[in-house]
Design a protein around this motif. Structure first.
Motif, short mmCIF file in Angstrom:
data_model
loop_
_atom_site.label_atom_id
_atom_site.label_comp_id
_atom_site.label_asym_id
_atom_site.label_seq_id
_atom_site.Cartn_x
_atom_site.Cartn_y
_atom_site.Cartn_z
N ARG A 329 -7.06 17.40 -21.86
CA ARG A 329 -7.20 15.97 -22.15
C ARG A 329 -5.89 15.37 -22.66
N SER A 330 -5.22 16.08 -23.53
CA SER A 330 -3.98 15.56 -24.12
C SER A 330 -2.89 15.40 -23.07
N LEU A 331 -2.79 16.35 -22.16
CA LEU A 331 -1.80 16.25 -21.09
C LEU A 331 -2.11 15.06 -20.18
N ALA A 332 -3.40 14.87 -19.89
CA ALA A 332 -3.79 13.74 -19.04
C ALA A 332 -3.56 12.41 -19.75
N GLU A 333 -3.80 12.39 -21.06
CA GLU A 333 -3.66 11.15 -21.81
C GLU A 333 -2.20 10.71 -21.89
N GLY A 334 -1.31 11.64 -22.16
CA GLY A 334 0.08 11.26 -22.37
C GLY A 334 0.92 11.17 -21.12
N PHE A 335 0.52 11.89 -20.06
CA PHE A 335 1.43 12.03 -18.91
C PHE A 335 0.77 11.77 -17.57
N TRP A 336 -0.36 11.03 -17.56
CA TRP A 336 -1.05 10.79 -16.29
C TRP A 336 -0.12 10.12 -15.27
N ALA A 337 0.70 9.16 -15.71
CA ALA A 337 1.57 8.46 -14.77
C ALA A 337 2.67 9.36 -14.24
N SER A 338 3.14 10.29 -15.07
CA SER A 338 4.19 11.21 -14.64
C SER A 338 3.70 12.16 -13.55
N MET A 339 2.39 12.35 -13.47
CA MET A 339 1.83 13.29 -12.50
C MET A 339 1.37 12.62 -11.21
N ILE A 340 1.70 11.34 -11.03
CA ILE A 340 1.32 10.60 -9.82
C ILE A 340 2.56 10.32 -8.99
N GLY A 341 2.47 10.56 -7.70
CA GLY A 341 3.55 10.27 -6.78
C GLY A 341 3.10 9.30 -5.71
N GLY A 342 4.06 8.63 -5.08
CA GLY A 342 3.72 7.67 -4.04
C GLY A 342 4.84 7.54 -3.04
N LYS A 343 4.81 6.48 -2.25
CA LYS A 343 5.77 6.29 -1.18
C LYS A 343 7.18 6.05 -1.72
N SER A 344 7.31 5.37 -2.85
CA SER A 344 8.64 5.04 -3.36
C SER A 344 9.19 6.07 -4.33
N ALA A 345 8.32 6.92 -4.88
CA ALA A 345 8.77 7.93 -5.85
C ALA A 345 7.72 9.03 -5.95
N GLY A 346 8.19 10.26 -6.11
CA GLY A 346 7.27 11.38 -6.22
C GLY A 346 6.81 11.60 -7.64
N ALA A 347 5.87 12.54 -7.81
CA ALA A 347 5.42 12.91 -9.14
C ALA A 347 6.56 13.56 -9.90
N LEU A 348 6.65 13.28 -11.19
CA LEU A 348 7.70 13.85 -12.01
C LEU A 348 7.31 15.22 -12.57
N MET A 349 6.01 15.48 -12.67
CA MET A 349 5.59 16.74 -13.26
C MET A 349 4.21 17.15 -12.77
N GLU A 350 3.92 18.44 -12.93
CA GLU A 350 2.59 19.00 -12.72
C GLU A 350 2.24 19.77 -13.98
N ALA A 351 0.97 19.85 -14.31
CA ALA A 351 0.57 20.53 -15.54
C ALA A 351 -0.74 21.28 -15.31
N SER A 352 -0.87 22.43 -16.00
CA SER A 352 -2.10 23.21 -15.92
C SER A 352 -2.31 23.95 -17.22
N VAL A 353 -3.55 24.40 -17.44
CA VAL A 353 -3.93 25.15 -18.64
C VAL A 353 -4.79 26.33 -18.21
N ILE A 354 -4.52 27.50 -18.77
CA ILE A 354 -5.31 28.70 -18.51
C ILE A 354 -5.54 29.42 -19.83
N THR A 355 -6.69 30.10 -19.95
CA THR A 355 -7.02 30.81 -21.19
C THR A 355 -7.35 32.26 -20.88
N LEU A 356 -6.71 33.17 -21.63
CA LEU A 356 -6.88 34.61 -21.44
C LEU A 356 -7.44 35.25 -22.71
N ARG A 357 -8.02 36.41 -22.53
CA ARG A 357 -8.41 37.26 -23.65
C ARG A 357 -8.03 38.69 -23.30
#
Length: 679
Positions: A329-357
């Motif tokens: 949620r926090s990554l989506a809240e702060g950086f949703w626009a950075s993760m969107i790309g279009g015809k005039s400019a690409g996405a600036l970042m990608e983000a993911s979360v994984i949990t291990l034990r």
């Protein structure tokens, strides 16, 4: 031959020769030939050493001795600039990764890895960490009475009782990595050796500027401990992969009669006279990085920060699932626009979360989808990147765009007399809110690398404004180039506090810019509000009797006679209005009234109408009309008892009587005096 002698023969520094001998660096080809000539040996004897040689020096913790002047620090003050909250960590750490994007044709990839260790997995990690060497220092630091000491004591007790430890690794790829020398200026020293050193090299686009963001990594560790593994974009000492180091922030403490300042570093002992015994970074092999849980997924440049003993101090994320979800949620809240790309400019970042034990996947890797979390905002920004905006909304799926002026104050000593500054044209995007948007009718503001800085509620919106989402792009976030863009970017960055969460008065703003800079920010806010009102209202309705349309919608029949000695009465006014469109298209309104003192009951009839460009306003019917506070409903009218000064009622329109869909119209509520005598 001594190292210094060889260095002189080769015309190089002694440090360079030392790095070759300890295996930290590899000589260049021409240097190898020169070495062979110095020792009068075959060049092949030098050339055959082509593979990296793991350092044979031992790993150690080096604890900084206490200050000779008696000064003490009972914790890292920079870490207290932020809350030890996962959302703050996600914002600050990801911002740093975004600022260090290497190849601007590709996004920076950010990966958060939660990893719970227990049993033999925990034992193996603590052994690799030299825990038994660290434990006495922790126990001594935890014995103090300060806040940090109490927190350390609680962390040590939990580790002992639960026999488990939570790691949180933040990986970035396609980033510059911690380049630069061990002690002199560079990215590495700014992060590992120094405080309040930003050392950002993002061409003025950086989100951060204080050098405080990295402190959130240590603040999120209950143990104050972070390990680092970096792949460098620019080789150092002839190498680029697996530059490893650890840093520990403890408070001042005493152990075995020796006083320690608190900070400590994990690495190999430096052999240089000026830094004798200091732990410096080393070039680790793959087995070492695996044992420290610092292994990276690829050889792409970037850095992995491992937070040892991670936690969320806010208390709202305690389980692994809750922490996983909060990071997403926090990554989506702060950086949703950075993760969107279009015809005039690409996405600036990608983000993911994984949990291990214990090295097994507990919660599958989740790619953060900006459109899933912010569908309307994402649609607005996507339309801007694709060049598909419109000047005026005529359909729910459209995105309207308008420019908003920002006057950038001149820097002190550089402006002319009475020069207000340079105008920058920011961009406002507005679209209809999604049906499930809990937060709407707001403006999300951003600059630089499209990180959300703040959001604001537009003021004086007319009654009946349909829920919307709006985005304000300023500075480099507009995707434009030019002097005005650079000036606006620097101006807004100077107006942000360390949290980078608002545009307001700061010491930097008042120090660098001419008087009036804060006024320019207030004017910018007013221009944003004005632009929103111009897009959401098809036309402004000017009326007398009040300054704001929101408070002018109450109409009363003033007829009633003036005879009989009855004192003149004032008119009821609208105190508050809340309105929204339901999924079925019906308008739901809650209206608060403020009434003058009266000897007789007020009998009022609420009438709902749709605003139109010209001609009369069509009346729409009520499906529901109900009294909420200090009034009652009789035969479709509101009855307010004598002496009552405030009342609240609610109404829901009947979609069957709407001439157009509710979401495409502006609703006006007239509250008129009912026909007939008094109640």
């Amino acid at each position: 031959m001594k190292q210094v002698d060889l260095a002189q023969r080769l015309g190089l520094t002694r440090a360079a020769v030392s790095a070759w001998i300890t295996g930290r660096a590899e000589p260049r080809e021409e240097t190898k030939r020169a070495i062979a000539a110095v020792f009068d040996i075959e060049p092949a004897s030098v050339y055959n050493r082509t593979t990296d040689i793991a350092s044979a020096l031992p790993r150690q913790w080096h604890h900084r001795l206490a200050h000779l002047d008696g000064g003490r620090e009972y914790g890292n003050a920079a870490a207290f600039a932020f809350d030890a909250d996962l959302s703050v960590l996600a914002r600050e750490a990801t911002q740093n990764s975004l600022d260090e994007r290497l190849d601007h044709t590709l996004p920076v990839r950010v990966r958060y890895v939660l990893h719970e260790l227990s049993g033999e997995h925990l034992d193996a990690f603590l052994t690799a960490l030299r825990w038994e060497e660290l434990r006495p220092h922790y126990e001594a630091a935890a014995a103090g009475g300060q806040k940090v000491s109490r927190s350390l004591q609680a962390a040590l007790e939990d580790l002992e009782q639960r026999k488990s430890l939570l790691l949180l690794r933040v990986d970035d790829y396609n980033a510059a990595g911690l380049t630069g020398p061990e002690y002199q200026d560079g990215r590495y020293a700014a992060v590992v050796r120094r405080q309040l050193d930003s050392h950002k090299q993002a061409g003025g686009r950086a989100g951060g500027s204080y050098g405080l963001g990295k402190a959130t990594l240590w603040a999120t560790s209950r143990l104050g401990l972070v390990l680092v593994n970096s792949t460098l974009a620019e080789p150092h000492e002839g190498r680029s992969e697996r530059r490893v180091v650890g840093r520990l922030d403890l408070p001042w403490h005493e152990l075995d009669g020796e006083a320690y300042a608190g900070p400590a570093w994990f690495g190999e002992p430096d052999s240089e006279p000026d830094h004798k015994g200091v732990s410096r970074s080393w070039w680790a092999d793959e087995e070492e990085t695996r044992s420290l849980h610092l292994d990276r997924r690829s050889d792409a440049a970037g850095t992995s920060f491992l937070i040892v003993g991670a936690h969320d101090a806010s208390g709202d994320a305690e389980t692994l699932q809750e922490m996983h979800d909060k990071l997403v949620r926090s990554l989506a809240e702060g950086f949703w626009a950075s993760m969107i790309g279009g015809k005039s400019a690409g996405a600036l970042m990608e983000a993911s979360v994984i949990t291990l034990r214990n090295s097994h996947v507990l919660i599958s890797e989740e790619r953060v989808d900006p459109h899933a979390h912010h569908s309307a905002l994402g649609r607005a920004f996507q339309a801007y990147l694709d060049g598909e905006t419109v000047p005026e909304l005529t359909a729910a799926d459209q995105v309207a765009m308008v420019e908003v002026p920002l006057v950038v104050s001149p820097l002190k000593g550089r402006g002319r007399v009475r020069d207000k500054g340079r105008e920058h044209r920011a961009v406002l995007l507005l679209t209809a809110a999604g049906d499930r948007d809990e937060r709407h009718s707001r403006v999300v503001c951003m600059r630089g690398n499209r990180m959300t800085i703040t959001e604001q509620r537009p003021r004086e919106l007319p009654l009946g404004t349909a829920p919307f989402q709006a985005v304000l792009l300023a500075g480099f976030a507009t995707g434009r180039e030019g002097e005005d863009v650079e000036l606006a970017e620097a101006f807004l960055r100077a107006s942000e506090p360390p949290e980078h969460d608002r545009w307001d008065r700061t010491e930097e703003l008042t120090t660098l810019y001419e008087r009036g800079a804060l006024t320019r920010l207030k004017e910018f806010r007013a221009e944003i509000d004005k632009a929103v009102r111009g897009l959401v209202a098809r036309r402004e309705v000017a009326r007398s009797g009040g300054p704001a349309a929101l408070r002018e919608l109450l109409k009363l029949d003033a007829a009633g006679g003036s005879g009989g000695g009855r004192r003149a009465q004032g008119f009821p006014v609208v105190r508050s209005v809340q309105a929204r469109v339901r999924e079925g298209g019906a308008w739901h309104v809650t209206v608060g009234l403020k009434l003058p003192d009266a000897e007789d009951p007020w009998v009022l009839t609420p009438v709902a109408k749709f605003d139109v460009r010209s001609g009369g306003r069509p009346v729409v019917g009520w499906a529901e009309l109900a009294a909420s506070d200090d009034c009652r409903v009789e035969n479709g009218s509101l009855v307010v008892a004598p002496g009552v000064r405030t009342a609240v009622f609610t109404g829901v329109t009947d979609p069957a009587t709407h001439p157009v869909q509710g979401g495409f119209a502006r609703l006006v509520v007239d509250v008129q005096k009912a026909r007939g005598g008094s109640a």
